[in-house]
Motif scaffolding. Structure first.
Motif, PDB file in Angstrom:
ATOM      1  N   SER A  46       5.912 -19.205  -6.380  1.00 39.24           N
ATOM      2  CA  SER A  46       6.028 -17.877  -5.753  1.00 39.24           C
ATOM      3  C   SER A  46       5.365 -16.801  -6.600  1.00 39.24           C
ATOM      4  O   SER A  46       5.125 -16.994  -7.794  1.00 39.24           O
ATOM      5  CB  SER A  46       7.504 -17.525  -5.536  1.00 39.24           C
ATOM      6  N   GLN A  47       5.054 -15.668  -5.968  1.00 35.26           N
ATOM      7  CA  GLN A  47       4.488 -14.512  -6.689  1.00 35.26           C
ATOM      8  C   GLN A  47       4.753 -13.248  -5.869  1.00 35.26           C
ATOM      9  O   GLN A  47       5.163 -13.317  -4.710  1.00 35.26           O
ATOM     10  CB  GLN A  47       2.985 -14.698  -6.917  1.00 35.26           C
ATOM     11  N   VAL A  48       4.529 -12.097  -6.524  1.00 32.55           N
ATOM     12  CA  VAL A  48       4.719 -10.815  -5.829  1.00 32.55           C
ATOM     13  C   VAL A  48       3.348 -10.249  -5.479  1.00 32.55           C
ATOM     14  O   VAL A  48       2.446 -10.242  -6.321  1.00 32.55           O
ATOM     15  CB  VAL A  48       5.501  -9.818  -6.723  1.00 32.55           C
ATOM     16  N   VAL A  49       3.189  -9.815  -4.222  1.00 33.09           N
ATOM     17  CA  VAL A  49       1.939  -9.142  -3.822  1.00 33.09           C
ATOM     18  C   VAL A  49       2.284  -7.834  -3.107  1.00 33.09           C
ATOM     19  O   VAL A  49       3.366  -7.696  -2.541  1.00 33.09           O
ATOM     20  CB  VAL A  49       1.075 -10.015  -2.872  1.00 33.09           C
ATOM     21  N   THR A  50       1.352  -6.894  -3.143  1.00 39.35           N
ATOM     22  CA  THR A  50       1.601  -5.643  -2.408  1.00 39.35           C
ATOM     23  C   THR A  50       1.243  -5.855  -0.940  1.00 39.35           C
ATOM     24  O   THR A  50       0.396  -6.697  -0.603  1.00 39.35           O
ATOM     25  CB  THR A  50       0.755  -4.475  -2.954  1.00 39.35           C
ATOM     26  N   ALA A  51       1.869  -5.061  -0.078  1.00 39.64           N
ATOM     27  CA  ALA A  51       1.597  -5.163   1.356  1.00 39.64           C
ATOM     28  C   ALA A  51       0.138  -4.812   1.626  1.00 39.64           C
ATOM     29  O   ALA A  51      -0.515  -5.408   2.484  1.00 39.64           O
ATOM     30  CB  ALA A  51       2.526  -4.229   2.124  1.00 39.64           C
ATOM     31  N   GLU A  52      -0.363  -3.851   0.853  1.00 37.70           N
ATOM     32  CA  GLU A  52      -1.736  -3.384   1.060  1.00 37.70           C
ATOM     33  C   GLU A  52      -2.755  -4.466   0.733  1.00 37.70           C
ATOM     34  O   GLU A  52      -3.735  -4.665   1.459  1.00 37.70           O
ATOM     35  CB  GLU A  52      -1.978  -2.161   0.160  1.00 37.70           C
ATOM     36  N   ALA A  53      -2.507  -5.166  -0.358  1.00 41.98           N
ATOM     37  CA  ALA A  53      -3.421  -6.253  -0.747  1.00 41.98           C
ATOM     38  C   ALA A  53      -3.352  -7.379   0.275  1.00 41.98           C
ATOM     39  O   ALA A  53      -4.324  -8.098   0.499  1.00 41.98           O
ATOM     40  CB  ALA A  53      -3.047  -6.766  -2.136  1.00 41.98           C
ATOM     41  N   GLY A  54      -2.189  -7.529   0.902  1.00 42.36           N
ATOM     42  CA  GLY A  54      -2.011  -8.558   1.936  1.00 42.36           C
ATOM     43  C   GLY A  54      -1.549  -9.880   1.364  1.00 42.36           C
ATOM     44  O   GLY A  54      -1.600 -10.119   0.152  1.00 42.36           O
ATOM     45  N   ILE A  55      -1.105 -10.740   2.253  1.00 43.33           N
ATOM     46  CA  ILE A  55      -0.609 -12.063   1.856  1.00 43.33           C
ATOM     47  C   ILE A  55      -1.732 -13.074   2.100  1.00 43.33           C
ATOM     48  O   ILE A  55      -2.292 -13.125   3.200  1.00 43.33           O
ATOM     49  CB  ILE A  55       0.655 -12.432   2.678  1.00 43.33           C
ATOM     50  N   PRO A  56      -2.097 -13.864   1.063  1.00 40.48           N
ATOM     51  CA  PRO A  56      -3.186 -14.847   1.229  1.00 40.48           C
ATOM     52  C   PRO A  56      -2.867 -15.880   2.323  1.00 40.48           C
ATOM     53  O   PRO A  56      -1.695 -16.119   2.637  1.00 40.48           O
ATOM     54  CB  PRO A  56      -3.266 -15.519  -0.146  1.00 40.48           C
ATOM     55  N   GLU A  57      -3.911 -16.495   2.834  1.00 38.59           N
ATOM     56  CA  GLU A  57      -3.795 -17.311   4.038  1.00 38.59           C
ATOM     57  C   GLU A  57      -2.712 -18.385   4.037  1.00 38.59           C
ATOM     58  O   GLU A  57      -1.945 -18.486   4.963  1.00 38.59           O
ATOM     59  CB  GLU A  57      -5.145 -17.953   4.344  1.00 38.59           C
ATOM     60  N   SER A  58      -2.637 -19.207   3.006  1.00 41.85           N
ATOM     61  CA  SER A  58      -1.679 -20.325   3.074  1.00 41.85           C
ATOM     62  C   SER A  58      -0.306 -19.979   2.476  1.00 41.85           C
ATOM     63  O   SER A  58       0.533 -20.842   2.255  1.00 41.85           O
ATOM     64  CB  SER A  58      -2.262 -21.553   2.374  1.00 41.85           C
ATOM     65  N   TRP A  59      -0.084 -18.685   2.215  1.00 42.59           N
ATOM     66  CA  TRP A  59       1.192 -18.242   1.659  1.00 42.59           C
ATOM     67  C   TRP A  59       2.020 -17.546   2.730  1.00 42.59           C
ATOM     68  O   TRP A  59       1.481 -17.002   3.691  1.00 42.59           O
ATOM     69  CB  TRP A  59       0.962 -17.264   0.504  1.00 42.59           C
ATOM     70  N   SER A  60       3.344 -17.506   2.508  1.00 41.28           N
ATOM     71  CA  SER A  60       4.237 -16.817   3.456  1.00 41.28           C
ATOM     72  C   SER A  60       5.149 -15.846   2.721  1.00 41.28           C
ATOM     73  O   SER A  60       5.569 -16.118   1.582  1.00 41.28           O
ATOM     74  CB  SER A  60       5.137 -17.826   4.176  1.00 41.28           C
TER      75      SER A  60
END
Length: 398
Positions: A282-296
């Protein structure tokens, strides 16, 4: 406010009173693992015992679908209720619910006695509101008290049908409390009024969001349904839960909030995972950067937790329904915990709308910090939608 007759408005002395309770409790090997619903029913039952009524209790348990399933018998409830009331609760073990055992037990009752009938859903007519079964239930009693908010959004024999064949039908203390808390919160809130909605799907909460946008100052969205809203704003959500057919609706709601001056808060960051399991990478991403394709996305991130906690700080009324992430996985329960904690620390009237949010608050030990925890998930949702509940409507007006 409630304009229905309540248990305070009847003279129950020496009368046979049928009480619809919500004893739909979790059982593990015949042992009740959470007795909140039993405890919630006690004030009404005690009031009737003290009023020298002959108290006949009924409830469903689980989904036996019209069959007598021993593992869904209410026998363990009768045993535990006897202990809680410190008096014998006679269990009428009839697969037909109103059978020889029930009739004999009721006939033998003295004032102040308590009898519990078998699971009402052993009869398939129960959920279809069949007249014959409604009449059988009513034949045992003269008065009817509905104290089962958890089934108030359904029209069944034991909460609606029976009311047509008794002298008087009223609501119990628990039902009254639910209606007053939820009703006041929605129709007459002290402001600022904040609604927090989570859970998996937008479709489950469409009407709730629509109705609450007319009433709240701030709406906070979390859980799986947030991704449909974010996608509607053109943000990437990877393999997160998404209801593509609801994208237009989501955009419409964001626009409606803007027009009404309602603060519409969506997650600004996420905790994302590779696979649907607790120990996934798991990791933390910003909403703006978006979630990469194979991640949920599985939970709201730390910045969103802070944003949401700040939004409830100065609130005067907060309604919360639905977790912020995959609450059943410990690693993705942090957002839900943060919201529960923020509500525990606010001075606002806090109303938890049943279901998963109620479970979360209780498991985390914040239950006693909340003003009101609803006993009905589906019923409280329909109430927040502004719908009339059949189980409430069926009681006599004042």
């Amino acid at each position: 406010m409630l304009n229905k007759k309540t248990v305070e408005d009847i003279q129950p002395k020496s009368k046979r009173v049928l009480v619809r309770c919500d004893f739909n409790v979790p059982l593990k090997e015949g042992v009740i693992t959470d007795e909140n619903r039993l405890v919630a029913a006690l004030p009404t039952i005690k009031k009737l015992i003290e009023g020298n009524a002959k108290v006949i209790l009924c409830s469903h348990l689980g989904k036996p679908k019209g069959e007598a399933k021993p593992e869904l018998s209410l026998a363990p409830v009768a045993k535990r209720l006897s202990e809680l009331l410190e008096k014998e609760v006679v269990f009428a073990a009839d697969d037909t619910v109103v059978g020889e055992n029930a009739k004999k037990a009721v006939e033998a009752m003295n004032d102040g006695d308590v009898v519990l009938l078998e699971n009402t859903r052993y009869r398939k007519e129960e959920t279809k509101n069949g007249e014959a079964f409604s009449k059988e239930l009513a034949s045992l009693a003269e008065l009817f008290v509905n104290d089962a908010f958890g089934t108030a959004h359904r029209a069944h024999c034991s909460n609606v049908g029976v009311t047509e064949f008794v002298d008087e039908a009223v609501v119990g203390y628990l039902m009254e409390k639910e209606i007053n808390f939820l009703g006041n919160a929605v129709n007459n809130p002290e402001r600022p009024f904040v609604a927090i909605l989570g859970g998996a799907k937008v479709s489950d909460k469409i009407n709730v969001i629509n109705n609450l946008l007319e009433k709240v100052d701030t709406i906070i969205i979390g859980g799986g349904m947030a991704y449909t809203f974010l996608k509607a704003q053109g943000l990437e959500v990877g393999s997160s839960l998404l209801e593509a057919e609801k994208l237009d609706y989501a955009a419409e709601m964001i626009k409606k909030a803007e027009e009404k001056g309602v603060n519409f808060l969506l997650p600004v960051d996420h905790v994302i995972g590779k696979e649907f399991k607790n120990d996934t990478e798991s990791q933390v991403v910003t909403a703006e950067a978006g979630i990469p394709e194979s991640w949920s996305g599985f939970d709201i991130g730390p910045k969103s937790m802070e944003l949401y906690a700040n939004a409830v700080k100065d609130a005067k009324t907060v309604v919360w329904n639905g977790p912020m992430g995959v609450f059943e996985f410990e690693n993705f329960a942090h957002g839900t915990i943060a919201v529960a904690k923020a509500l525990a620390e606010t001075d606002a009237t806090t109303i938890i709308g049943g279901g998963d949010s109620a479970a979360a608050v209780n498991i985390l030990g914040f239950g006693d910090k909340m003003t009101h925890i609803s006993t009905g998930g589906g019923a409280s949702l329909e109430f927040l939608e502004g719908k009339e509940l059949p189980g409430v409507a069926a009681a006599n007006d004042k």
